[in-house]
Design an enzyme around this catalytic site. Structure first.
Site, mmCIF file in Angstrom:
data_model
loop_
_atom_site.group_PDB
_atom_site.id
_atom_site.type_symbol
_atom_site.label_atom_id
_atom_site.label_comp_id
_atom_site.label_asym_id
_atom_site.label_seq_id
_atom_site.Cartn_x
_atom_site.Cartn_y
_atom_site.Cartn_z
ATOM 1 N N TYR A 151 0.830 -1.211 0.000
ATOM 2 C CA TYR A 151 0.000 0.000 0.000
ATOM 3 C C TYR A 151 0.866 1.264 0.000
ATOM 4 C CZ TYR A 151 -3.358 3.465 1.763
ATOM 5 O OH TYR A 151 -4.136 4.590 1.933
ATOM 6 N N LYS A 155 1.242 4.209 -2.918
ATOM 7 C CA LYS A 155 0.962 5.630 -2.665
ATOM 8 C C LYS A 155 2.217 6.481 -2.880
ATOM 9 C CE LYS A 155 -3.437 5.314 -1.506
ATOM 10 N NZ LYS A 155 -4.492 6.020 -2.232
HETATM 11 P P1 NAP Z 1 -13.429 4.170 1.532
HETATM 12 O O1 NAP Z 1 -14.441 4.769 2.437
HETATM 13 O O2 NAP Z 1 -13.235 2.688 1.549
HETATM 14 O O3 NAP Z 1 -13.706 4.657 0.032
HETATM 15 C C1 NAP Z 1 -12.987 4.126 -1.039
HETATM 16 C C2 NAP Z 1 -13.956 3.847 -2.178
HETATM 17 O O4 NAP Z 1 -13.172 3.375 -3.299
HETATM 18 C C3 NAP Z 1 -14.983 2.758 -1.860
HETATM 19 O O5 NAP Z 1 -16.272 3.165 -2.235
HETATM 20 C C4 NAP Z 1 -14.501 1.590 -2.708
HETATM 21 O O6 NAP Z 1 -15.543 0.753 -3.152
HETATM 22 C C5 NAP Z 1 -13.894 2.306 -3.886
HETATM 23 N N1 NAP Z 1 -13.019 1.420 -4.666
HETATM 24 C C6 NAP Z 1 -12.205 0.439 -4.222
HETATM 25 N N2 NAP Z 1 -11.609 -0.180 -5.243
HETATM 26 C C7 NAP Z 1 -12.059 0.436 -6.380
HETATM 27 C C8 NAP Z 1 -11.826 0.233 -7.760
HETATM 28 N N3 NAP Z 1 -11.016 -0.749 -8.221
HETATM 29 N N4 NAP Z 1 -12.448 1.043 -8.646
HETATM 30 C C9 NAP Z 1 -13.293 2.014 -8.212
HETATM 31 N N5 NAP Z 1 -13.573 2.239 -6.919
HETATM 32 C C10 NAP Z 1 -12.957 1.456 -6.009
HETATM 33 O O7 NAP Z 1 -11.983 4.772 1.847
HETATM 34 P P2 NAP Z 1 -11.472 6.254 2.240
HETATM 35 O O8 NAP Z 1 -10.940 6.165 3.603
HETATM 36 O O9 NAP Z 1 -12.435 7.292 1.835
HETATM 37 O O10 NAP Z 1 -10.209 6.306 1.271
HETATM 38 C C11 NAP Z 1 -10.141 7.130 0.125
HETATM 39 C C12 NAP Z 1 -8.688 7.244 -0.288
HETATM 40 O O11 NAP Z 1 -7.939 7.812 0.790
HETATM 41 C C13 NAP Z 1 -8.032 5.900 -0.597
HETATM 42 O O12 NAP Z 1 -7.209 6.026 -1.744
HETATM 43 C C14 NAP Z 1 -7.202 5.632 0.644
HETATM 44 O O13 NAP Z 1 -6.088 4.830 0.357
HETATM 45 C C15 NAP Z 1 -6.807 7.041 1.051
HETATM 46 N N6 NAP Z 1 -6.419 7.182 2.457
HETATM 47 C C16 NAP Z 1 -7.348 7.054 3.458
HETATM 48 C C17 NAP Z 1 -6.935 7.226 4.778
HETATM 49 C C18 NAP Z 1 -7.893 7.113 5.930
HETATM 50 O O14 NAP Z 1 -7.463 7.265 7.083
HETATM 51 N N7 NAP Z 1 -9.148 6.834 5.714
HETATM 52 C C19 NAP Z 1 -5.592 7.481 5.081
HETATM 53 C C20 NAP Z 1 -4.692 7.603 4.044
HETATM 54 C C21 NAP Z 1 -5.112 7.444 2.731
HETATM 55 P P3 NAP Z 1 -15.858 -0.618 -2.366
HETATM 56 O O15 NAP Z 1 -16.299 -0.183 -0.999
HETATM 57 O O16 NAP Z 1 -16.918 -1.253 -3.190
HETATM 58 O O17 NAP Z 1 -14.562 -1.373 -2.325
#
Ligand code: NAP
Length: 247
Positions: A151, A155
């Site tokens: 991961y 990133k």
């Molecule tokens: P989230 O709530 O899980 O939202 C991510 C969305 O992306 C989900 O709806 C997921 O769908 C969708 N997704 C996954 N695989 C996909 C694909 N192949 N094609 C299209 N859509 C896809 O996560 P979030 O926390 O908002 O994260 C958003 C971004 O922020 C991510 O890139 C994550 O790595 C980054 N991030 C988050 C955090 C944190 O603390 N939350 C920290 C650092 C970075 P499904 O649910 O159907 O899989």
């Protein structure tokens, strides 16, 4: 000025908050996600509030799927001038347990998925002489994270891509930045907590220099700014939104 924006991962968490914010300021928004129902729910919420939105299912790991989803948005609203890539997956696995399949899956979604989305929209931005690209990266790429080798590497690729594209397209009116979140309360982090991959969210909040978890809207606010006219002199940056966790 209202533009056409696309947000991947727009059905949940950071992507959802970003789609809602961009729509609230007047942009027409394409809400793209693997979760088609969730994407439609967010688009319907935007329309109910008087905004403009269309939903499309996408698997960002698949270029044909990306092209088809973007066609839906273009047919409805025209060329996409703002691209926010938030779709991502975040499995926790000890380095020695990471199979090649898992490594490649994480790269395909987080890094190659970003590549597909950007390659598909940049020609339209070049035609318009204006574009805003904001990728969601991660603080794990800035400071490392145990059990997240695949991961954090994916990133890190997003951060490097930001810098290269900023230099390649700076003179064409396109800015390219990324936002690396840390400890944001979303379905993704709640799931990681529930399966024991992340500590209690309350503990994460206590460890934060600002004493709380971030919200999806904390990230969306930064994305909205980077996707604005006012941010035209900001490009190639890794714009930390992390409550001081990376300082
Ligand atoms: P989230 O709530 O899980 O939202 C991510 C969305 O992306 C989900 O709806 C997921 O769908 C969708 N997704 C996954 N695989 C996909 C694909 N192949 N094609 C299209 N859509 C896809 O996560 P979030 O926390 O908002 O994260 C958003 C971004 O922020 C991510 O890139 C994550 O790595 C980054 N991030 C988050 C955090 C944190 O603390 N939350 C920290 C650092 C970075 P499904 O649910 O159907 O899989």
């Amino acid at each position: 000025m209202a533009r056409v924006a696309v947000v991947t991962g727009g059905a949940s968490g950071i992507g959802e908050a970003t789609a809602l914010r961009l729509a609230a300021r007047g942009d027409a928004v394409g809400v793209l996600d693997l979760d088609a129902e969730g994407a439609e729910r967010v688009a319907a919420q935007i329309r109910a509030a008087g905004g403009r939105a269309v939903a499309a299912r996408v698997d960002v790991a698949d270029r044909a799927s990306v092209d088809a989803a973007l066609d839906v948005v273009r047919a409805e609203f025209g060329p996409v001038l703002i691209m926010v890539t938030s779709a991502g997956i975040a499995p926790f696995e000890s380095f020695l347990d990471i199979t090649l399949e898992s490594w490649e899956r994480v790269m395909r979604v987080n890094l190659t998925g970003t590549f597909h989305c950007l390659q598909a929209v940049i020609p339209g931005m070049l035609d318009a002489g204006w574009g805003r690209i904001v990728m969601i990266s991660s603080s794990s790429a800035q400071q490392g994270a145990p059990r997240m080798g695949h991961y954090s590497a994916s990133k890190g690729g997003v951060i490097a891509l930001t810098r290269s594209l900023a230099k390649e397209y700076g003179r064409k009116g396109i800015t390219v930045n990324n936002v690396p979140p840390s400890s944001i309360d979303t379905p993704m982090s709640r799931h990681s907590h529930e399966v024991g991959d992340l500590p209690d969210l309350e503990l994460l909040a206590q460890r934060s220099p600002v004493g709380r978890m971030g919200t999806a809207d904390d990230i969306a606010a930064a994305v909205e700014f980077l996707a604005s006219e006012d941010a035209g002199y900001i490009t190639g940056q890794t714009f930390g939104v992390n409550g001081g966790a990376v300082a």
